[in-house]
Design an enzyme around this catalytic site. Structure first.
Site, PDB file in Angstrom:
ATOM      1  N   LYS A 218      33.530 -35.333 -88.626  1.00 55.96           N
ATOM      2  CA  LYS A 218      34.764 -35.543 -89.380  1.00 55.96           C
ATOM      3  C   LYS A 218      35.039 -37.038 -89.440  1.00 55.96           C
ATOM      4  O   LYS A 218      35.377 -37.652 -88.439  1.00 55.96           O
ATOM      5  CB  LYS A 218      35.957 -34.846 -88.715  1.00 55.96           C
ATOM      6  CG  LYS A 218      37.225 -34.960 -89.566  1.00 55.96           C
ATOM      7  CD  LYS A 218      38.497 -34.563 -88.833  1.00 55.96           C
ATOM      8  CE  LYS A 218      39.156 -35.715 -88.133  1.00 55.96           C
ATOM      9  NZ  LYS A 218      39.584 -36.834 -88.983  1.00 55.96           N
ATOM     10  N   GLU A 294      35.211 -42.132 -76.512  1.00 56.94           N
ATOM     11  CA  GLU A 294      35.189 -43.586 -76.524  1.00 56.94           C
ATOM     12  C   GLU A 294      36.558 -43.990 -77.041  1.00 56.94           C
ATOM     13  O   GLU A 294      36.859 -43.796 -78.226  1.00 56.94           O
ATOM     14  CB  GLU A 294      34.045 -44.059 -77.419  1.00 56.94           C
ATOM     15  CG  GLU A 294      33.545 -45.429 -77.068  1.00 56.94           C
ATOM     16  CD  GLU A 294      34.222 -46.477 -77.897  1.00 56.94           C
ATOM     17  OE1 GLU A 294      35.331 -46.896 -77.484  1.00 56.94           O
ATOM     18  OE2 GLU A 294      33.676 -46.872 -78.933  1.00 56.94           O
ATOM     19  N   CYS A 328      38.357 -51.546 -80.516  1.00 63.92           N
ATOM     20  CA  CYS A 328      38.748 -51.032 -79.212  1.00 63.92           C
ATOM     21  C   CYS A 328      38.331 -52.006 -78.125  1.00 63.92           C
ATOM     22  O   CYS A 328      38.886 -51.978 -77.036  1.00 63.92           O
ATOM     23  CB  CYS A 328      38.157 -49.653 -78.974  1.00 63.92           C
ATOM     24  SG  CYS A 328      36.394 -49.617 -79.244  1.00 63.92           S
ATOM     25  N   LYS A 378      53.364 -50.584 -86.838  1.00 68.12           N
ATOM     26  CA  LYS A 378      53.226 -50.517 -85.380  1.00 68.12           C
ATOM     27  C   LYS A 378      52.926 -51.904 -84.809  1.00 68.12           C
ATOM     28  O   LYS A 378      53.474 -52.317 -83.784  1.00 68.12           O
ATOM     29  CB  LYS A 378      52.110 -49.535 -85.011  1.00 68.12           C
ATOM     30  CG  LYS A 378      51.921 -49.374 -83.521  1.00 68.12           C
ATOM     31  CD  LYS A 378      50.630 -48.612 -83.185  1.00 68.12           C
ATOM     32  CE  LYS A 378      50.107 -49.106 -81.820  1.00 68.12           C
ATOM     33  NZ  LYS A 378      48.751 -48.686 -81.549  1.00 68.12           N
ATOM     34  N   GLU A 425      47.659 -51.282 -76.271  1.00 64.83           N
ATOM     35  CA  GLU A 425      46.649 -51.679 -77.243  1.00 64.83           C
ATOM     36  C   GLU A 425      47.344 -51.924 -78.586  1.00 64.83           C
ATOM     37  O   GLU A 425      47.952 -51.017 -79.151  1.00 64.83           O
ATOM     38  CB  GLU A 425      45.617 -50.562 -77.379  1.00 64.83           C
ATOM     39  CG  GLU A 425      44.441 -50.940 -78.235  1.00 64.83           C
ATOM     40  CD  GLU A 425      43.349 -49.869 -78.255  1.00 64.83           C
ATOM     41  OE1 GLU A 425      43.697 -48.669 -78.263  1.00 64.83           O
ATOM     42  OE2 GLU A 425      42.172 -50.239 -78.258  1.00 64.83           O
TER      43      GLU A 425
END
Lengths: 526, 522
Positions: A218, A294, A328, A378, A425
Site C-alpha cells: 500500500k 521502521e 525519519c 503541524k 519529531e
C-alpha cells in the site's frame, strides 16, 4: 531515510568527493547532460494493480492526488479498501501456492527478474523522477540522482542475493542429519510512507521478492503515482501474476485491513511511531503475523570542538534540511560542544539563509514544499511552540510563498532538552542546536529519548568516535558524515524507532522463515 | 560438467536423456551455426591492448574435427608473462581506479560482461566448437548459458562479501576486512574453455583481484574474444590480462613468478604437483587446484533403471568423456549387473558420433592427437589386462580425432582403466555386492573429485553421501552444476573449492584490524 548519493554534482555543496562519483557506472549514460523533467507528462496508471492487471476499487471511491508545490489536483487514483485488500491477498496467496511458477522458479531467476526491473527503472528514470517530484514535492534533481539511483541499486543489490540465501547443515547430536531451509514467509503486507515513495517501495519489495515472498503493498495516499508506474514495470519485467499487488489507499482503511488480515503472514511498515504501535497491536489481535517497523526518530548529531567545522556545519545542515526535513533519520538534535557553539550557530544560520526555495522542477532550487496542508500546519505549530518555550529563533520560522506548502528554513539555538522541539519529531526544515560540555553528558542526553534510529558524530579523535559509536542507542551511527546510506548497510531502529532491520544481508532475515529438517540416518560420521 | 540443459534437437535422437535433462525449462531455438566463424582476436591481451609475443612466436590452433589449422595465435612466454604481471600489478596499486571502485560497480561490470556474452552467445559457441570440437548445440545450450550464470552469480557477490566485527577480549574494537589477494595467475584447461574462464574470472574479479590468465594452447580462441568483451564493458586496463601459451613455458612462468600472489590451476594432477612445487620454490603464492578424478558412480539394485542408465551413460560420455568429474567407474550391484551392462552397451552403440556442427551429433572429436592416442592406449591396456570390451574400442572416422563410444565390462579395481583418468569416451563397469564393500572400493583411489549414487533408499543415500571422500556427491543425478554450489576435490583431485560462496575464500586475504578503545561496552 535516504541514500548516500548526496554526493552528486547537482547537490554541489554536499560532497567533497562528488566529482569522482559522477562516474558511477549505473548512472554514467545519463550523467553527461543535466537531466530535465519530462515536460508534458501524462499520468498513465491510476488503478489498483492485482494479478498483473488493473482494477477499479470495489467501493468506487477515488483518492485525489495533489501537487504540493501548487496545490493543484494531478489526478484521481482508485481507492482500495478492505474488500480490495481481500482480493489482493487472494491473488498473492494463489501466486504463493506450492507448485506455482513463482514457487518453482530458480532463485537465480528471481534475481534476474529483480535485475530486469532495475534496468527498466533505469530506462524510465526521467519519467519516474518527474512523477516523484510533482507528486511529493521533492526536487526533481534529487529524485533523479538520489531516489532513482537508490531504487536501482536496491533492486540490483537484492537481485544478487536471491541465489545466495543459504541454509546450513548442522552437526547435531545423535544419528541424525540436519539441515535448514530458508523459505519465504509467504504473503507480505507492506505499507510505505510518502517521503521517499519510490525508494521505500524498492526497500520493501526487493528483499521480499528476493526471498521468494509475494507482496501486497500500500503506497501512501499522498504519493501513489510512482508505485503505480512500478506496477507496469513489474509486469513488463515478467513477474508472474499475483506476486506483487499494489493497492493505493488510506492507512485507517486499507492499511488497517492489511495489518489485521488473517491471511497475511507478515507486515512491514514504515511511518510514524504512533501508527507503528497500531500495526503491532493489529498483528497481536489477528494472526500473530511477523512485524517489522521502521518508525520515527529524533536523531542526535554530535559535533565536537576538534572536528572540521566547515564540514560539520555543512553535513549537519544537510542532515536536517535534506528532503524538506522529511526524513525519519533527520539529524534534528544538533549537539555542539561549548567552545565552538557560537561559531557553529552563526555558520549554520548563514547556511540556512542561503537555502533557495521554489519550484522543485527547476535547477538551483534547494527546497520544495512540505507534503500537504496537514503536515505544513503541524510544522508551523511546532515552530510556534519552540518560540513559546524559549528557544531562540535564529532564522526562518514561517511559511514561504503565495501557494503550495513551503516553510522557511528555520534554525533554533539555545534549545534545551525538555522543549517539545527537542523531543518530538518535527519532520520539517527546522534545526535545533543545543550546547554540551562533556562526552559523558552528551551521550546521556543523546540517549534520553524513546527513539533510536540514527546518530552522527563529528570528531577527529578516534577515541571519541569509537566511544560514541558504541554508546549511542541508535541503529545507525555516522562518523564524520551524515545520511550516508547504501543498499549494503542495514538500517533500522533501537527502541521505539522500529523493529528489525531493512537493507543489507540483515534485511533478508525479515523475509525468511527457517525450517529445520532432521533425518534419521543409520550411522553418523564426521 | 553441466546442469539440466540439453537442446531440444538432441532430444529427438536422445529421447530419454532429454526427458531427464530438459525438465527445468525449455531451450530456445538454437540458431544455425556458421561453421567458419571469423577469428577476430589472435594476440596477447595485456592492459586492454593486443600485443604480439615479445619474441614474435606464434603457434597453430587446430580444428580437432578435421585436423586442419584454424589460425596462428601469438604464443606468450616468460617475457610476456612479466609484462602481463606488471600490468596487473599496476592495476592493483593503492589508489588505482580498480582499487577505488565501489564493490557494487565491480559487480555491475561483471554483470555487463555476462550481458555481452549472452548477446554474442552464438558466435562464442561457434568458436568453441571450431576450436574444441564439442557439439555446437551443447556449447550453445550448456557452456555459454553456464558462463553467463556464473558471471551473474559472482556479480551479485561483489558487494556482499562482508567482513566481521569481532568481540575480542579486552578494551579493543576488532574487525576484519576481506581484501583481494592481489595479482592472480590463472591457468585453465581446454575441455570447457569458456566455462573455466568464467569460473576463474568470476570470483577473482568480484573480490577485486587482478588477473593474468593463461589459456590452453589447444583452445585459445573463445577466451580471446571474451578479452575483447572485457575491454568493451569497461574493466580498467590491466585488470584482466590473457596470454595464450604452453604450460611448461607461460604456465611455468606464472607459477614461479615472484610477483604473482596467487595461482589457480585447473588441469591434470600431474601438473598440479608442478604448480605447487613452483609456489614452494618461489614466493609461497597461494595455490588452488582443480585436478583429475576417477569418480565412482554407484548404482544400487533398487534404483530407477531408466534414470540411472541414462545418467550413467551421460556421466561418462558427456563432452567426449573429457570431464574431470566423469563417472568413469560405474559400480553396479550384482543383481542388476547383467541387465545394466546390456542396456549400457545398447545405449553407447546408439550414440551419434560426427560433425560437431550438426544438431544430431552427440559426440565430437577428442581435442587433439595427443589425447586421441592416449585414449586408444588406455583402451588397448584394458583389453590386455582382461576387461571385456563390449562395444567400440577404436577410431571412429578417417580424419579428425574421433573415437567410438567404448564400454568395458568385468573391470577389476586393479586394472589401469579402473585406476587412471582416461579422459575419453570409455566406460568401465564394475560389479559389487554390499554397501560397505562399494564404499571401500570407491574410496580406494588417490582421487576424490565427485561421486554419485543411484538409489531410492534414503538410508543408503545418506550413508554413501557421508562415506565417500569426494568434493561432490550427486544422488540420483549426475553432472548437476550450479554457480551456487561449490566444486573441488578431496585428496589428489585438488585444493580449495570453486563456485559458490566458498569460491570467494580462495580469492580473499582476511585482514584483522584491532583498535584500542578507551572503554569497551557490549
Amino acid at each position: 531515510m535516504h541514500v548516500s548519493e548526496n554526493r552528486q554534482r547537482t547537490m554541489s555543496n554536499e560532497s567533497r568527493d562528488g566529482q569522482q562519483r559522477e562516474n558511477k557506472l549505473s548512472t554514467r549514460p545519463l550523467d553527461t547532460e543535466m537531466p530535465m523533467p519530462v515536460s508534458d507528462l501524462k499520468i498513465e496508471y491510476t488503478k489498483i494493480f492485482m494479478n498483473n492487471e488493473w482494477h477499479d476499487s470495489c467501493c468506487g471511491r477515488r483518492i485525489p492526488v495533489y501537487n504540493p508545490a501548487t496545490g493543484e489536483l494531478l489526478c484521481e487514483v482508485e481507492e482500495g479498501d478492505k474488500e480490495d485488500i481481500d482480493k489482493a491477498v487472494k491473488c498473492a496467496r494463489q501466486a504463493f501456492q506450492l507448485g506455482s511458477p513463482w514457487r518453482r522458479m530458480d532463485a537465480s531467476e528471481r534475481g534476474r527478474l529483480l535485475c530486469k526491473l532495475a534496468d527498466l527503472v533505469e530506462r524510465d528514470r526521467q519519467i519516474l523522477a518527474t512523477l516523484e517530484a510533482i507528486d511529493s514535492g521533492k526536487l526533481f534533481l534529487v529524485a533523479y540522482f538520489v531516489d532513482l539511483v537508490g531504487t536501482i541499486k536496491t533492486l540490483r543489490y537484492y537481485g544478487g542475493w536471491a541465489d545466495k540465501i543459504q541454509g546450513k547443515t548442522i552437526p547435531v547430536d545423535g544419528e541424525y542429519f540436519t539441515f535448514t531451509r530458508h523459505e519465504p514467509i509467504g504473503v507480505c503486507g507492506q505499507i510505505i510512507p510518502w517521503n521517499f515513495p519510490l525508494l521505500m517501495f524498492a526497500w520493501k519489495i526487493a528483499p521480499a521478492l528476493c526471498c521468494g515472498n509475494t507482496v501486497i503493498i500500500k503506497p501512501a495516499e499522498q504519493t501513489p503515482l510512482t508505485a503505480l508506474h512500478m506496477a507496469s514495470l513489474i509486469k513488463e519485467a515478467g513477474f508472474p501474476p499475483g506476486v506483487v499487488n499494489i493497492v493505493p489507499g488510506y492507512g485507517p482503511t486499507a492499511g488497517h485491513a492489511i495489518a489485521q488480515h488473517m491471511d497475511i503472514d507478515k507486515v512491514a511498515f514504515t511511518g510514524s511511531t504512533d501508527v507503528g504501535k497500531i500495526i503491532k497491536k493489529a498483528a497481536g489481535n489477528s494472526n500473530l503475523k511477523r512485524v517489522t517497523l521502521e518508525l520515527g526518530g529524533k536523531n542526535p548529531n554530535i559535533v565536537f570542538a576538534d572536528s572540521d567545522l566547515e564540514h560539520a556545519v555543512e553535513q549537519a545542515h544537510h542532515g536536517l534540511f535534506f528532503n524538506q526535513g522529511q526524513c525519519c533519520l533527520a539529524g534534528s538534535r544538533v549537539f555542539v560542544e561549548e567552545p565552538i557553539y557560537d561559531d557553529f550557530v552563526l555558520k549554520s544560520v548563514e547556511r540556512a539563509k542561503k537555502r533557495v526555495l521554489g519550484n522543485p522542477l527547476v535547477p538551483g532550487v534547494d527546497q520544495g514544499p512540505q507534503i500537504d496542508k496537514k503536515h505544513f500546519d503541524k510544522i508551523l505549530e511546532l515552530i510556534e511552540s519552540g518560540r513559546r518555550e524559549g528557544a531562540k529563533l535564529e532564522c526562518g520560522g514561517g511559511a514561504w510563498g503565495q501557494k503550495g506548502f513551503f516553510i522557511q528554513p528555520t534554525v533554533f539555538s539555545d534549545v534545551t532538552d525538555d522543549m517539545r522541539i527537542a523531543k518530538e519529531e518535527i519532520f520539517g526544515p527546522v534545526q535545533q542546536i543545543m550546547k554540551f560540555s562533556s562526552i559523558e553528558e552528551v551521550i546521556r542526553r543523546a540517549n534520553n529519548t524513546h527513539y533510536g534510529l540514527a546518530a552522527g558524530v563529528f570528531t577527529n579523535d578516534i577515541n571519541k568516535a569509537l566511544t560514541i559509536s558504541a554508546a549511542l542507542q541508535a541503529g545507525t551511527v555516522w562518523v564524520n558524515c551524515y545520511n550516508a546510506m547504501s543498499s549494503q548497510c542495514p538500517f533500522g531502529g533501537f527502541k521505539m524507532s522500529g523493529n528489525g532491520r531493512e537493507m543489507g544481508e540483515y534485511g533478508l532475515q525479515e523475509y525468511t522463515e527457517i525450517k529445520t529438517v532432521t533425518i534419521k540416518i543409520p550411522q553418523k560420521n564426521s | 560438467m553441466l546442469s539440466g540443459t540439453l537442446p531440444r534437437t538432441l532430444g529427438r535422437t536422445w529421447p530419454s536423456i532429454a526427458r531427464v535433462l530438459v525438465c527445468r525449462y525449455s531451450v530456445a531455438a538454437i540458431p544455425t551455426p556458421n561453421r567458419q566463424p571469423d577469428v577476430q582476436f589472435d594476440k596477447l591481451f595485456i592492459n586492454n591492448e593486443w600485443h604480439d609475443a615479445v619474441n614474435k612466436k606464434t603457434f597453430p590452433t587446430v580444428n580437432p574435427a578435421t585436423g586442419e589449422v584454424i589460425c596462428q595465435v601469438a604464443e606468450g612466454d616468460k617475457a610476456d608473462v612479466d609484462k602481463a604481471v606488471k600490468a596487473a600489478k599496476d592495476a592493483f596499486q593503492l589508489g588505482s581506479p580498480w582499487r577505488r571502485m565501489d564493490a557494487s560497480d565491480r559487480g555491475l561490470l561483471l554483470s555487463h560482461l555476462a550481458d555481452r556474452i549472452e548477446r554474442d552467445a552464438a558466435y562464442l559457441a561457434e568458436l568453441e566448437t571450431l576450436d574444441n570440437g564439442k557439439p555446437y548445440a551443447v556449447a550453445y545450450t550448456v557452456d555459454v548459458p553456464m558462463v553467463v550464470k556464473c558471471l551473474r552469480y559472482y556479480a551479485g557477490w561483489a558487494d556482499k562479501w562482508e567482513g566481521k566485527t569481532i568481540p575480542v577480549d579486552g578494551d579493543y574494537f576488532c574487525y576484519t576486512r576481506h581484501e583481494p589477494i592481489g595479482v592472480c595467475g590463472q591457468i585453465i584447461p581446454w575441455n570447457f574453455p569458456l566455462l573455466m574462464q568464467a569460473w576463474k574470472l568470476g570470483p577473482a574479479l568480484a573480490t577485486g583481484n587482478t588477473v593474468v590468465m593463461k589459456v590452453a594452447e589447444q583452445t585459445p580462441l573463445s577466451a580471446l574474444y571474451v578479452a575483447h568483451l572485457i575491454k568493451e564493458v569497461g574493466f580498467p586496463p590491466g585488470v584482466v590480462n590473457i596470454i595464450p601459451g604452453l604450460g611448461p613455458i607461460a604456465g611455468a612462468a606464472i607459477a614461479s613468478h615472484m610477483d604473482v600472489d596467487k595461482v589457480a590451476f585447473t588441469g591434470s594432477t600431474e601438473v598440479g604437483h608442478l604448480i605447487q612445487q613452483a609456489s614452494g620454490t618461489s614466493n609461497l603464492k597461494k595455490v588452488t587446484l582443480e585436478l583429475g578424478g576417477k569418480s565412482p558412480n554407484i548404482i544400487m539394485s533398487d534404483a530407477d533403471t531408466k534414470v540411472n542408465l541414462e545418467q550413467a551413460h551421460f556421466a561418462v560420455f558427456f563432452n567426449q568423456g573429457q570431464c574431470c568429474c566423469a563417472g568413469s567407474r560405474t559400480y553396479v550391484q550384482e543383481s542388476i549387473y547383467n541387465e545394466f551392462v546390456e542396456h549400457s552397451v545398447e545405449r553407447a552403440k546408439r550414440r551419434v558420433v560426427g560433425d560437431p556442427f550438426s544438431f544430431n551429433t552427440e559426440q565430437g572429436p577428442q581435442v587433439n592427437e595427443e589425447q586421441f592416442k592416449k585414449i586408444l592406449g588406455y583402451i588397448s591396456s584394458g583389453k590386455k589386462e582382461g576387461a571385456k570390451l563390449l562395444c567400440g574400442g577404436s577410431v571412429a572416422a578417417e580424419r579428425g580425432y574421433f573415437i567410438q563410444p567404448t564400454v568395458f565390462g568385468d573391470v577389476k579395481d586393479n586394472m589401469t582403466i579402473a585406476r587412471e583418468e582416461i579422459f575419453g569416451p570409455v566406460m568401465q563397469i564394475l560389479k559389487f555386492r554390499t554397501l560397505e564393500e562399494v564404499v571401500e572400493r570407491a574410496n580406494n583411489t588417490k582421487y576424490g573429485l565427485a561421486a554419485a549414487v543411484f538409489t531410492k533408499d534414503i538410508d543408503k543415500a545418506n550413508y554413501i553421501s557421508a562415506g565417500l571422500r569426494t568434493g561432490t556427491i550427486w544422488i540420483n543425478c549426475y553432472n548437476v552444476f550450479g554457480a551456487q554450489a561449490p566444486f573441488g576435490g578431496y585428496k589428489a583431485s585438488g585444493i580449495g573449492r570453486e563456485l559458490g560462496q566458498y569460491g570467494l575464500d580462495n580469492y580473499t586475504e582476511v585482514k584483522t584490524v584491532v583498535i584500542k578503545v578507551p572503554q569497551k561496552n557490549s
